[in-house]
Design a protein around this motif. Structure first.
Motif, PDB file in Angstrom:
ATOM      1  N   TYR A  10       0.825  -1.214   0.000  1.00 47.55           N
ATOM      2  CA  TYR A  10       0.000   0.000   0.000  1.00 47.55           C
ATOM      3  C   TYR A  10       0.860   1.265   0.000  1.00 47.55           C
ATOM      4  CZ  TYR A  10      -3.784  -3.121   1.447  1.00 47.55           C
ATOM      5  OH  TYR A  10      -4.696  -4.135   1.509  1.00 47.55           O
ATOM      6  N   CYS A  11       1.732   1.405   0.996  1.00 45.55           N
ATOM      7  CA  CYS A  11       2.495   2.654   1.157  1.00 45.55           C
ATOM      8  C   CYS A  11       3.935   2.546   0.671  1.00 45.55           C
ATOM      9  CB  CYS A  11       2.473   3.103   2.622  1.00 45.55           C
ATOM     10  SG  CYS A  11       3.373   2.031   3.777  1.00 45.55           S
ATOM     11  N   CYS A  34       1.244   2.282   7.661  1.00 48.03           N
ATOM     12  CA  CYS A  34      -0.039   2.826   7.197  1.00 48.03           C
ATOM     13  C   CYS A  34      -1.263   2.101   7.771  1.00 48.03           C
ATOM     14  CB  CYS A  34      -0.099   2.815   5.678  1.00 48.03           C
ATOM     15  SG  CYS A  34      -0.178   1.161   4.937  1.00 48.03           S
ATOM     16  N   CYS A  35      -1.042   0.999   8.491  1.00 44.03           N
ATOM     17  CA  CYS A  35      -2.090   0.238   9.187  1.00 44.03           C
ATOM     18  C   CYS A  35      -3.049  -0.527   8.268  1.00 44.03           C
ATOM     19  CB  CYS A  35      -2.884   1.128  10.133  1.00 44.03           C
ATOM     20  SG  CYS A  35      -1.855   1.876  11.403  1.00 44.03           S
ATOM     21  N   ASN A  36      -2.756  -0.621   6.985  1.00 40.25           N
ATOM     22  CA  ASN A  36      -3.592  -1.421   6.088  1.00 40.25           C
ATOM     23  C   ASN A  36      -3.273  -2.902   6.265  1.00 40.25           C
ATOM     24  OD1 ASN A  36      -5.251   0.406   4.443  1.00 40.25           O
ATOM     25  ND2 ASN A  36      -3.276   1.257   3.841  1.00 40.25           N
ATOM     26  N   ILE A  57      -4.953  -6.573   0.491  1.00 39.68           N
ATOM     27  CA  ILE A  57      -6.280  -7.171   0.617  1.00 39.68           C
ATOM     28  C   ILE A  57      -7.275  -6.160   0.076  1.00 39.68           C
ATOM     29  CG2 ILE A  57      -8.018  -8.023   2.238  1.00 39.68           C
ATOM     30  CD1 ILE A  57      -5.715  -8.895   4.019  1.00 39.68           C
ATOM     31  N   GLU A  58      -7.845  -6.476  -1.056  1.00 38.96           N
ATOM     32  CA  GLU A  58      -8.791  -5.564  -1.701  1.00 38.96           C
ATOM     33  C   GLU A  58      -9.987  -5.333  -0.780  1.00 38.96           C
ATOM     34  OE1 GLU A  58      -8.243  -4.025  -4.646  1.00 38.96           O
ATOM     35  OE2 GLU A  58      -6.314  -5.061  -4.755  1.00 38.96           O
ATOM     36  N   GLN A  59     -10.249  -4.072  -0.511  1.00 37.64           N
ATOM     37  CA  GLN A  59     -11.374  -3.735   0.366  1.00 37.64           C
ATOM     38  C   GLN A  59     -12.314  -2.788  -0.329  1.00 37.64           C
ATOM     39  OE1 GLN A  59     -10.004  -2.285   4.119  1.00 37.64           O
ATOM     40  NE2 GLN A  59      -8.964  -4.168   4.580  1.00 37.64           N
TER      41      GLN A  59
END
Length: 59
Positions: A10-11, A34-36, A57-59
């Motif tokens: 993600y980041c 980033c906590c994702n 993980i697609e959200q």
């Protein structure tokens, strides 16, 4: 325990993680920056890291 470095999907920050070489496993852990949620798939053979797959993980 083995320390391994990888990039967050993600980041793109570099993250370090301690991996237990006694067993292969798949689990979800949040990025420490980033906590994702990240799906982590670790494969060990004879206590040697064979593969590490890190997916968003697609959200």
């Amino acid at each position: 325990m083995n320390e391994h470095f990888f990039q967050c999907p993600y980041c793109w920050e570099e993250i370090s993680m301690l991996l237990d070489p006694s067993a292969s496993q798949t689990y979800i852990e949040d990025c420490e920056v980033c906590c994702n949620p990240i799906e982590i798939d670790v494969v060990f053979e004879n206590s040697e890291l064979i593969s590490l797959a890190v997916r968003d993980i697609e959200q």
